[in-house]
Design an enzyme around this catalytic site. Structure first.
Site, mmCIF file in Angstrom:
data_model
loop_
_atom_site.group_PDB
_atom_site.id
_atom_site.type_symbol
_atom_site.label_atom_id
_atom_site.label_comp_id
_atom_site.label_asym_id
_atom_site.label_seq_id
_atom_site.Cartn_x
_atom_site.Cartn_y
_atom_site.Cartn_z
ATOM 1 N N LYS A 1 0.846 -1.205 0.000
ATOM 2 C CA LYS A 1 0.000 0.000 0.000
ATOM 3 C C LYS A 1 0.879 1.251 0.000
ATOM 4 O O LYS A 1 1.904 1.297 0.697
ATOM 5 C CB LYS A 1 -0.904 -0.025 1.236
ATOM 6 C CG LYS A 1 -1.995 1.044 1.244
ATOM 7 C CD LYS A 1 -2.874 0.899 2.500
ATOM 8 C CE LYS A 1 -3.983 1.935 2.562
ATOM 9 N NZ LYS A 1 -4.779 1.841 3.806
ATOM 10 N N SER B 1 -9.781 2.200 2.895
ATOM 11 C CA SER B 1 -8.931 2.943 2.001
ATOM 12 C C SER B 1 -7.999 2.069 1.168
ATOM 13 O O SER B 1 -7.487 2.518 0.134
ATOM 14 C CB SER B 1 -8.090 3.940 2.800
ATOM 15 O OG SER B 1 -7.202 3.255 3.687
ATOM 16 N N SER C 1 -9.791 -0.360 7.011
ATOM 17 C CA SER C 1 -9.257 -0.272 5.643
ATOM 18 C C SER C 1 -8.566 -1.512 5.111
ATOM 19 O O SER C 1 -8.227 -1.561 3.934
ATOM 20 C CB SER C 1 -8.284 0.898 5.535
ATOM 21 O OG SER C 1 -9.006 2.087 5.509
HETATM 22 N N1 GLN Z 1 -12.948 4.156 6.187
HETATM 23 C C1 GLN Z 1 -12.412 4.631 7.438
HETATM 24 C C2 GLN Z 1 -12.069 6.092 7.324
HETATM 25 O O1 GLN Z 1 -12.419 6.653 6.353
HETATM 26 C C3 GLN Z 1 -11.222 3.814 7.819
HETATM 27 C C4 GLN Z 1 -10.008 4.185 7.084
HETATM 28 C C5 GLN Z 1 -8.835 3.335 7.425
HETATM 29 O O2 GLN Z 1 -8.965 2.312 8.092
HETATM 30 N N2 GLN Z 1 -7.682 3.817 7.025
HETATM 31 O O3 GLN Z 1 -11.487 6.672 8.169
#
Ligand code: GLN
Length: 514
Positions: free
Chosen positions: A80, A155, A179
Site C-alpha cells: 500500500k 482505504s 481499511s
Molecule cells: N474508512 C475509514 C475512514 O475513512 C477507515 C479508514 C482506514 O482504516 N484507514 O477513516
C-alpha cells in the site's frame, strides 16, 4: 491467465522450495498480469518491474545456493502506498506527495526485503487512508475486479483489488477503522488488522497514530498468517510496538483448517447486525455461524452497548489525530510546493496555505477542519474529551464480552460493494461502511475478515469478521481458517473461483491461449 497466479502464497512457497518454479517466473507472471488487467482495475499507482525482477533473480540465486532467507523468499508482494519504500514513489494517494521518494524503508518493508519478497509496486488508496471506496485517491479510483463499475472498498482498495485480480499473491494494507477488513469483504479476499502494537508503524505515514495498524491482504487465511508472522513482532523504532513474541499464527491457522473448534466460545455481537445491514450479508453471516457450530464451537449472544457510539467517537478521535499528523505537510521540507498567485513576496505561511490548498483533496480538508475544531480550546472537553471517554467504554465492552466468549463475530461490512460514485457526495453514508470494523481499532484488538459467500443478486461477495482480545491474534486465525475450510468444502473451492470476467472467465480464455 497463467495458472501459477491462482496459487496461494503457501503453495508458491512450496513450489519454489521444490524447484517447480522460480521467483523470476512467478514475478514475471504477476507483472504480465498487471500489464494485462491493471489498466481496467487500477490497483497500482506505481509498478516497479525492474526492481521486482532483480529481487526475484537474487531470490532464485539464494534458493539455488540452498539458503533461502524465509519460507516466502521469492513470493512477490504489493505494498500500500502509505508505507515508505526507499527510492520508490510513496504518495499516500495524495497530490501533496506526488513523486516523493522516501529516503528510508518502513520497518515492514525492510522485513519483506530481508525475507526476499520482490515488491511489485505500490497500491492505490484513499488519500492518506481516509475513505471506504478508494475514490478519494488523487490518482483516480480503483475498480472492483468482481464488477469494474463498483468500488473495491477503502482505504486499501488497491491492495485488495490487486490480490482479488490475481495481480499479486500477497499485499500489505493498513487499517485505521477498517481499511484492510472492509476491502477484504467486498473483494472476496482475506484481510487482517493485527493487535495494536503487534506490527511496527515505523515508516507508515500516519493518519491516526493511536488507531493505525499494518496488516496482511491475501487470498487465504494461512497466507495471512505467514505474512503476519513475517512483518510482526517488536520494533525498537516504534515506541508503541509490543515487546513480546507473537502467538503462533501459522500454527493456529493450520489447526483451524483441520476444522475442530470444540470448546471455542463464539460471541455474536448483538449491536453489529440487524438494521442497516443488507439482507444477503446477514444470511451469509448466519450460515457461516452454523458452520462454526457444526465444527464444534459454542455460540453465545453478547451485548456491547457502547458500540453504537463507536462511529461518532472515531470521527472525532481520528480527525483530531489526523489534523495533527498532517500538519507536517507544510511545503517547506518535502512534497508539493505551490507559490500563491497574486501575492508579491509571499511569506512561508502564504506558501503553506497555497500548497495545502492545492495538495489536499476535499475529504482530507474536511477531516483536518473537523479535527482542528474538536481539539480547539473551547471544544476540546466537549468533543475530543468525550470521545476518549466513549473509547474507554468501548474497550470495557470488549473486556466484558471476552469474559464470556473467546472470539466475537459479525459481518465485516454492512453491504456488498456499491457503485462507484454512489456515496461519494455523502460523507456520512461513506462513514457508515465502517460500523462493524471501527470498534476493534478503538480498543486495539485484532480482527480478520474472511469471505462468507456471495450476498446479493449481483453475485457480489461479503465478509465474516472474527475479533479476538489484544495479543490473541492466533484466535482470529484459528476460527478464520476453520470457517474458510468449511466454506470451501461447501463451494467446492475458493470463492474467487466464482468471480466473473477478470478472474474465472479470463482464466479460461487467456489460460487457453497461454
Ligand atoms: N474508512 C475509514 C475512514 O475513512 C477507515 C479508514 C482506514 O482504516 N484507514 O477513516
Amino acid at each position: 491467465m497463467n495458472t501459477i497466479l491462482t496459487q496461494s502464497a503457501a503453495d508458491l512457497s512450496a513450489a519454489l522450495a521444490a524447484g517447480e518454479t522460480t521467483s523470476v517466473e512467478l514475478t514475471g507472471a504477476c507483472l504480465e498480469r498487471i500489464a494485462e488487467v491493471d489498466g481496467a482495475v487500477h490497483a497500482f499507482l506505481h509498478v516497479d518491474a525492474e526492481g521486482a525482477l532483480a529481487e526475484a533473480a537474487a531470490s532464485d540465486a539464494r534458493r539455488a545456493a540452498g539458503s533461502p532467507a524465509h519460507a516466502l523468499d521469492g513470493v512477490p508482494i504489493a505494498v500500500k502506498d502509505v508505507l515508505a519504500t526507499e527510492g520508490l514513489p510513496t504518495t499516500c494517494g495524495s497530490a501533496i506527495l506526488r513523486g516523493w521518494l522516501p529516503p528510508y524503508d518502513a520497518t515492514v518493508v525492510a522485513r519483506l526485503k530481508a525475507a526476499g519478497l520482490p515488491i511489485l509496486g505500490k497500491t492505490n488508496m484513499d488519500e492518506f487512508a481516509m475513505g471506504s471506496s478508494t475514490e478519494h485517491s488523487a490518482y483516480g479510483p480503483t475498480h472492483n475486479p468482481w464488477d469494474l463499475d463498483r468500488i473495491p472498498g477503502g482505504s486499501g482498495g488497491g491492495s485488495a483489488a490487486a490480490v482479488a485480480a490475481f495481480e499479486a499473491p500477497l499485499a500489505l494494507g493498513t487499517d485505521t477503522g477498517g481499511s484492510i477488513r472492509q476491502p477484504g469483504a467486498v473483494t472476496g479476499t482475506v484481510g487482517v488488522k493485527p493487535t495494536y502494537g503487534g506490527v511496527s508503524r515505523y515508516g507508515l505515514v500516519a493518519m491516526a497514530s493511536s488507531l493505525d495498524q499494518v496488516g496482511p491482504v491475501t487470498r487465504t487465511v494461512l497466507d495471512a498468517a505467514l505474512l503476519h508472522e513475517l512483518i510482526g513482532g517488536h520494533d525498537p523504532r516504534d515506541s508503541t510496538s509490543v515487546d513480546q513474541p507473537l502467538p503462533g499464527l501459522v500454527a493456529a491457522a493450520r489447526r483451524g483448517a483441520s476444522g475442530a473448534l470444540a470448546g471455542v466460545r463464539i460471541g455474536v455481537v448483538k449491536e453489529l447486525g440487524g438494521k442497516g445491514y443488507q439482507d444477503g450479508v446477514l444470511v451469509r453471516f448466519t450460515e457461516a455461524l452454523d458452520l462454526l457450530v457444526a465444527a464444534g464451537a459454542e455460540v453465545v449472544e453478547v451485548s456491547c452497548p457502547h458500540f453504537v457510539h463507536a462511529l461518532a467517537a472515531y470521527y472525532l478521535i481520528m480527525p483530531s489525530e489526523a489534523s495533527s499528523n498532517l500538519a507536517k505537510f507544510d511545503a517547506m521540507r518535502y512534497g508539493l510546493r505551490v507559490l500563491p498567485e497574486h501575492v508579491e513576496d509571499p511569506s512561508a505561511e502564504d506558501v503553506m496555505r497555497a500548497s495545502r490548498d492545492a495538495g489536499f483533496g476535499d475529504e482530507v480538508k474536511r477531516r483536518i477542519i473537523l479535527g482542528t475544531y474538536a481539539l480547539s480550546s473551547g471544544y476540546y472537553d466537549a468533543y475530543y474529551g468525550q470521545a476518549q471517554k466513549v473509547r474507554t467504554l468501548i474497550a470495557r465492552d470488549f473486556e466484558q464480552a471476552f469474559g464470556v466468549a473467546d472470539v466475537l463475530v459479525s459481518p465485516t461490512a454492512p453491504t456488498t460493494a456499491f457503485k462507484l460514485g454512489e456515496k461519494l457526495d455523502d460523507p456520512i453514508e461513506m462513514y457508515l461502511n465502517d460500523l462493524a470494523t471501527i470498534p476493534a481499532n478503538l480498543a486495539g484488538v485484532p480482527g480478520i475478515s474472511v469471505p462468507s459467500g456471495l450476498a446479493d443478486e449481483d453475485g457480489l461477495p461479503a465478509g465474516f469478521q472474527v475479533l479476538a482480545p489484544a495479543l490473541a491474534d492466533d484466535r482470529c486465525y484459528r476460527v478464520g481458517a476453520a470457517l474458510e475450510a468449511a466454506l470451501r468444502e461447501k463451494w467446492g473451492g475458493p470463492l474467487l473461483d466464482q468471480a466473473p470476467s477478470l478472474t474465472a472467465a479470463s482464466r479460461n480464455t487467456t489460460g487457453a491461449s497461454a
